[in-house]
Design a protein around this motif. Structure first.
Motif, mmCIF file in Angstrom:
data_model
loop_
_atom_site.group_PDB
_atom_site.id
_atom_site.type_symbol
_atom_site.label_atom_id
_atom_site.label_comp_id
_atom_site.label_asym_id
_atom_site.label_seq_id
_atom_site.Cartn_x
_atom_site.Cartn_y
_atom_site.Cartn_z
ATOM 1 N N VAL A 238 0.804 -1.223 0.000
ATOM 2 C CA VAL A 238 0.000 0.000 0.000
ATOM 3 C C VAL A 238 0.836 1.272 0.000
ATOM 4 C CG1 VAL A 238 -1.924 -1.160 1.149
ATOM 5 C CG2 VAL A 238 -0.209 0.021 2.536
ATOM 6 N N ASP A 239 2.174 1.140 0.060
ATOM 7 C CA ASP A 239 3.006 2.347 -0.001
ATOM 8 C C ASP A 239 4.011 2.284 -1.149
ATOM 9 O OD1 ASP A 239 4.500 0.328 1.172
ATOM 10 O OD2 ASP A 239 5.564 1.661 2.553
ATOM 11 N N THR A 240 3.649 1.580 -2.200
ATOM 12 C CA THR A 240 4.487 1.516 -3.401
ATOM 13 C C THR A 240 4.446 2.857 -4.146
ATOM 14 O OG1 THR A 240 2.629 0.744 -4.723
ATOM 15 C CG2 THR A 240 4.013 -0.940 -3.677
ATOM 16 N N PRO A 241 5.345 3.073 -5.096
ATOM 17 C CA PRO A 241 5.276 4.293 -5.908
ATOM 18 C C PRO A 241 3.921 4.467 -6.593
ATOM 19 C CG PRO A 241 7.408 3.254 -6.202
ATOM 20 C CD PRO A 241 6.594 2.303 -5.372
ATOM 21 N N ALA A 242 3.313 3.358 -7.039
ATOM 22 C CA ALA A 242 1.998 3.444 -7.677
ATOM 23 C C ALA A 242 0.947 3.949 -6.694
ATOM 24 C CB ALA A 242 1.595 2.079 -8.235
ATOM 25 N N ALA A 243 0.997 3.462 -5.466
ATOM 26 C CA ALA A 243 0.039 3.903 -4.460
ATOM 27 C C ALA A 243 0.236 5.376 -4.128
ATOM 28 C CB ALA A 243 0.184 3.040 -3.209
ATOM 29 N N VAL A 244 1.488 5.805 -4.038
ATOM 30 C CA VAL A 244 1.767 7.217 -3.762
ATOM 31 C C VAL A 244 1.244 8.099 -4.892
ATOM 32 C CG1 VAL A 244 3.585 8.934 -3.428
ATOM 33 C CG2 VAL A 244 3.763 6.698 -2.304
ATOM 34 N N LYS A 245 1.438 7.673 -6.141
ATOM 35 C CA LYS A 245 0.902 8.425 -7.279
ATOM 36 C C LYS A 245 -0.606 8.567 -7.179
ATOM 37 C CE LYS A 245 4.246 7.218 -10.924
ATOM 38 N NZ LYS A 245 4.382 6.488 -12.219
ATOM 39 N N ALA A 246 -1.282 7.464 -6.850
ATOM 40 C CA ALA A 246 -2.740 7.464 -6.794
ATOM 41 C C ALA A 246 -3.259 8.407 -5.721
ATOM 42 C CB ALA A 246 -3.247 6.040 -6.553
ATOM 43 N N LEU A 247 -2.705 8.295 -4.514
ATOM 44 C CA LEU A 247 -3.207 9.130 -3.419
ATOM 45 C C LEU A 247 -2.791 10.586 -3.593
ATOM 46 C CD1 LEU A 247 -4.934 9.103 -0.954
ATOM 47 C CD2 LEU A 247 -2.952 8.441 0.426
ATOM 48 N N ARG A 426 2.697 10.249 1.024
ATOM 49 C CA ARG A 426 3.753 9.254 1.218
ATOM 50 C C ARG A 426 3.837 8.824 2.691
ATOM 51 N NH1 ARG A 426 7.746 7.987 -2.162
ATOM 52 N NH2 ARG A 426 7.375 9.881 -3.383
ATOM 53 N N ARG A 427 3.756 9.791 3.592
ATOM 54 C CA ARG A 427 3.825 9.454 5.013
ATOM 55 C C ARG A 427 2.587 8.684 5.465
ATOM 56 N NH1 ARG A 427 6.303 14.879 7.988
ATOM 57 N NH2 ARG A 427 8.366 14.804 6.972
ATOM 58 N N ALA A 428 1.439 9.097 4.978
ATOM 59 C CA ALA A 428 0.198 8.409 5.360
ATOM 60 C C ALA A 428 0.217 6.960 4.897
ATOM 61 C CB ALA A 428 -1.007 9.138 4.770
ATOM 62 N N LEU A 429 0.699 6.724 3.695
ATOM 63 C CA LEU A 429 0.747 5.365 3.168
ATOM 64 C C LEU A 429 1.819 4.536 3.859
ATOM 65 C CD1 LEU A 429 0.214 6.090 -0.627
ATOM 66 C CD2 LEU A 429 -1.407 5.037 0.958
ATOM 67 N N GLY A 430 2.932 5.174 4.219
ATOM 68 C CA GLY A 430 3.960 4.458 4.962
ATOM 69 C C GLY A 430 3.439 3.989 6.310
ATOM 70 N N SER A 431 2.692 4.865 6.963
ATOM 71 C CA SER A 431 2.093 4.493 8.243
ATOM 72 C C SER A 431 1.074 3.375 8.060
ATOM 73 C CB SER A 431 1.414 5.717 8.871
ATOM 74 O OG SER A 431 0.737 5.371 10.059
ATOM 75 N N ALA A 432 0.270 3.469 7.007
ATOM 76 C CA ALA A 432 -0.735 2.439 6.733
ATOM 77 C C ALA A 432 -0.075 1.095 6.449
ATOM 78 C CB ALA A 432 -1.603 2.859 5.546
ATOM 79 N N ALA A 433 1.034 1.119 5.721
ATOM 80 C CA ALA A 433 1.745 -0.124 5.410
ATOM 81 C C ALA A 433 2.256 -0.784 6.680
ATOM 82 C CB ALA A 433 2.903 0.164 4.453
ATOM 83 N N GLY A 434 2.775 0.023 7.609
ATOM 84 C CA GLY A 434 3.239 -0.520 8.869
ATOM 85 C C GLY A 434 2.112 -1.153 9.667
ATOM 86 N N ALA A 439 -0.752 -6.053 11.417
ATOM 87 C CA ALA A 439 -2.051 -6.701 11.571
ATOM 88 C C ALA A 439 -2.101 -8.066 10.892
ATOM 89 C CB ALA A 439 -3.154 -5.814 11.004
ATOM 90 N N THR A 440 -1.288 -8.249 9.849
ATOM 91 C CA THR A 440 -1.339 -9.500 9.070
ATOM 92 C C THR A 440 -0.106 -10.365 9.240
ATOM 93 O OG1 THR A 440 -0.397 -8.386 7.120
ATOM 94 C CG2 THR A 440 -2.803 -8.426 7.325
ATOM 95 N N GLY A 441 0.925 -9.844 9.908
ATOM 96 C CA GLY A 441 2.158 -10.591 10.074
ATOM 97 C C GLY A 441 2.933 -10.778 8.778
ATOM 98 N N ARG A 442 2.802 -9.809 7.868
ATOM 99 C CA ARG A 442 3.456 -9.906 6.558
ATOM 100 C C ARG A 442 4.597 -8.906 6.421
ATOM 101 N NH1 ARG A 442 -0.755 -11.628 2.152
ATOM 102 N NH2 ARG A 442 -2.539 -12.282 3.395
ATOM 103 N N LYS A 443 5.453 -9.167 5.443
ATOM 104 C CA LYS A 443 6.500 -8.225 5.101
ATOM 105 C C LYS A 443 5.946 -7.189 4.126
ATOM 106 C CE LYS A 443 10.306 -11.509 5.697
ATOM 107 N NZ LYS A 443 11.466 -12.169 5.021
ATOM 108 N N ARG A 444 6.677 -6.100 3.977
ATOM 109 C CA ARG A 444 6.289 -5.017 3.080
ATOM 110 C C ARG A 444 7.074 -5.090 1.780
ATOM 111 N NH1 ARG A 444 6.628 0.129 7.064
ATOM 112 N NH2 ARG A 444 6.469 1.239 5.048
ATOM 113 N N VAL A 445 6.418 -4.666 0.697
ATOM 114 C CA VAL A 445 7.103 -4.575 -0.601
ATOM 115 C C VAL A 445 8.106 -3.448 -0.589
ATOM 116 C CG1 VAL A 445 6.800 -4.021 -3.053
ATOM 117 C CG2 VAL A 445 5.249 -5.630 -1.935
ATOM 118 N N ALA A 446 7.649 -2.287 -0.136
ATOM 119 C CA ALA A 446 8.509 -1.093 -0.158
ATOM 120 C C ALA A 446 9.241 -0.925 1.174
ATOM 121 C CB ALA A 446 7.658 0.134 -0.447
#
Length: 446
Positions: A238-247, A426-434, A439-446
């Motif tokens: 959710v904090d990839t470059p594509a997501a940042v462009k969209a938001l 960018r900051r909002a999405l970084g926080s959301a990714a964390g 919450a899911t126990g997963r790693k992040r792409v970015a």
């Protein structure tokens, strides 16, 4: 000719929230819940196979109407069979399906499941549905690739067959664009779209887009347009470059005063009827809402492809769509498959459901039917269905996931923070990714 209202309207109301919470917290219980998807015995077509007896089908709204209308034709083709189509209503559909999968009993022989919900069920109940690959795999090339992607799972299994899809385009008010001197064909990029919105607002006072302040809005559509969703290869995306462009695009629209904030589906319909916004970037099923809810606006709308993130980029996305699945607890899976095959792999039936019920087919051969090239009076004689038919072949496949419900809740907060409270995308999405990773126990792409 115009399409009719469809059940897709409910996507904007959030009626699936209860079912999403059930799914997000469920264990892999029920018949075959944590096991292997069984296969259906028989021949690879519905002629001469073990198709007999009775089946029950669960669906809702116009989808149920379409099946009730065509069930008689199926029964004539298969003497001695009965198809009982039950309209279970959208409000309770996913509660009933989830509870049935968890308990291992009580489900119909055929289930209607929206495309973005199917991967959640596959993830939580991998043995809860029949594997249709031996019977339906040969149709893979006949269905829109993004829709086909949603019904396939690990090991090459086919858990459902796609039914309808929601290819996206830009609906626009011809009178607003004309008054501002904006050529809709010039909207090649989202930057062009913003510039046009500023010009339209200055000339007419109308804003550009309606957004629900309690919803992620067009963010999922913008993500899929760029070929991703909330997860990529099982990782948080959710904090990839594509997501940042969209938001960032969404924030720009808000900062420029181009967003009319209206709550829920009713707010979108009322706001559109009142002319509060000059455009609606959404799916083909919106046509049914326009023609049924706003007949007085006939001749004031047309459609063009979505703007791209680059001038030569993808010009569409997808919102909505549904599939047909056979639960492992079905007592007559052979007849269930035969009905699915009859309904979804025939051009005539698919075009009939488009014309009568407004269900835009995922079945590609149907998109070449002359019906889709007819002019639509509501859109000033534009061949609107042909626009969507051409776009449908270019919808990017994305990865839906069993944890999409958790992601959606977190992304609503991120979108709200950016659009209503001015947070940096960018900051909002970084926080959301964390948050989502924890919450899911997963790693992040970015």
């Amino acid at each position: 000719m115009s399409t009719r209202p469809t059940r897709r309207a409910v996507l904007a109301t959030g009626l699936a929230a209860t079912a999403s919470s059930l799914l997000s917290g469920c264990a892999m219980g029920g018949v075959g819940g944590g096991g292997r998807a069984p296969e259906i015995d028989g021949k690879a077509d519905d002629k001469g196979g073990k198709a007999g007896g009775r089946i029950t089908v669960w669906s809702w709204d116009v989808a149920a109407k379409a099946m009730k209308r065509l069930a008689g034709d199926f029964e004539k083709r298969h003497p001695g069979t009965t198809v009982d189509v039950v309209d279970i209503g959208y409000d309770n559909a996913y509660d009933k399906i989830t509870i049935g999968l968890r308990g291992g009993t009580g489900l119909a022989d055929v289930l209607t499941v929206e495309g973005d919900h199917m991967p959640r069920y596959i993830g939580n109940f991998p043995g809860g549905f029949y594997d249709l690959m031996s019977l339906g795999g040969r149709y893979g090339g006949d269905f829109e690739r993004a829709a086909w992607h949603t019904v396939t799972g690990p090991g090459g299994k086919l858990y459902a067959l796609p039914w309808d899809i929601g290819p996206c385009a830009l609906y626009y008010r011809t009178d607003h664009f004309r008054a501002a001197g904006v050529d809709p064909r010039s909207l090649l990029t989202w930057d062009d779209y913003v510039k046009a919105g500023i010009r339209i607002k200055k000339a007419t006072g109308h804003k550009l887009i309606i957004q629900d302040p309690t919803d992620p809005g067009i963010l999922p559509m913008l993500l899929q347009q760029q070929g991703q969703y909330y997860f990529e290869d099982g990782r948080v995306a959710v904090d990839t470059p594509a997501a940042v462009k969209a938001l960032t695009l969404m924030k720009t629209l808000s900062d420029e005063g181009l967003v009319a904030y209206e709550k829920g589906w009713d707010g979108l319909v009322t706001g559109t009827k009142e002319g509060k916004a000059a455009t609606t970037p959404t799916a083909a099923w919106w046509t049914g809402t326009l023609t049924s809810e706003m007949p007085e606006l006939k001749g004031r709308f047309e459609v063009v492809p979505l703007p791209g993130f680059t001038a030569d980029g993808i010009r569409t996305s997808n919102i909505g769509g549904s599939t047909f699945a056979v639960p492992a607890q079905s007592k007559n899976p052979r007849l269930a498959w035969a009905f699915i095959e009859f309904l979804l792999t025939g051009k005539n039936n698919q075009v009939s459901m488009l014309g009568r019920e407004g269900l835009f087919p995922a079945y590609l051969p149907a998109l070449d039917d002359p019906y889709l090239g007819e002019r639509q009076d509501y859109f000033g004689g534009q061949r609107t269905l042909d626009v969507f038919a051409r776009l449908a072949r270019n919808i990017p496949p994305v990865e839906y996931d069993k944890d999409d419900a958790k992601a959606t809740d977190i992304m609503i907060s991120a979108v709200t923070g950016v659009m209503l409270h001015g947070r940096d995308p960018r900051r909002a999405l970084g926080s959301a990714a964390g948050q989502l990773a924890r919450a899911t126990g997963r790693k992040r792409v970015a």
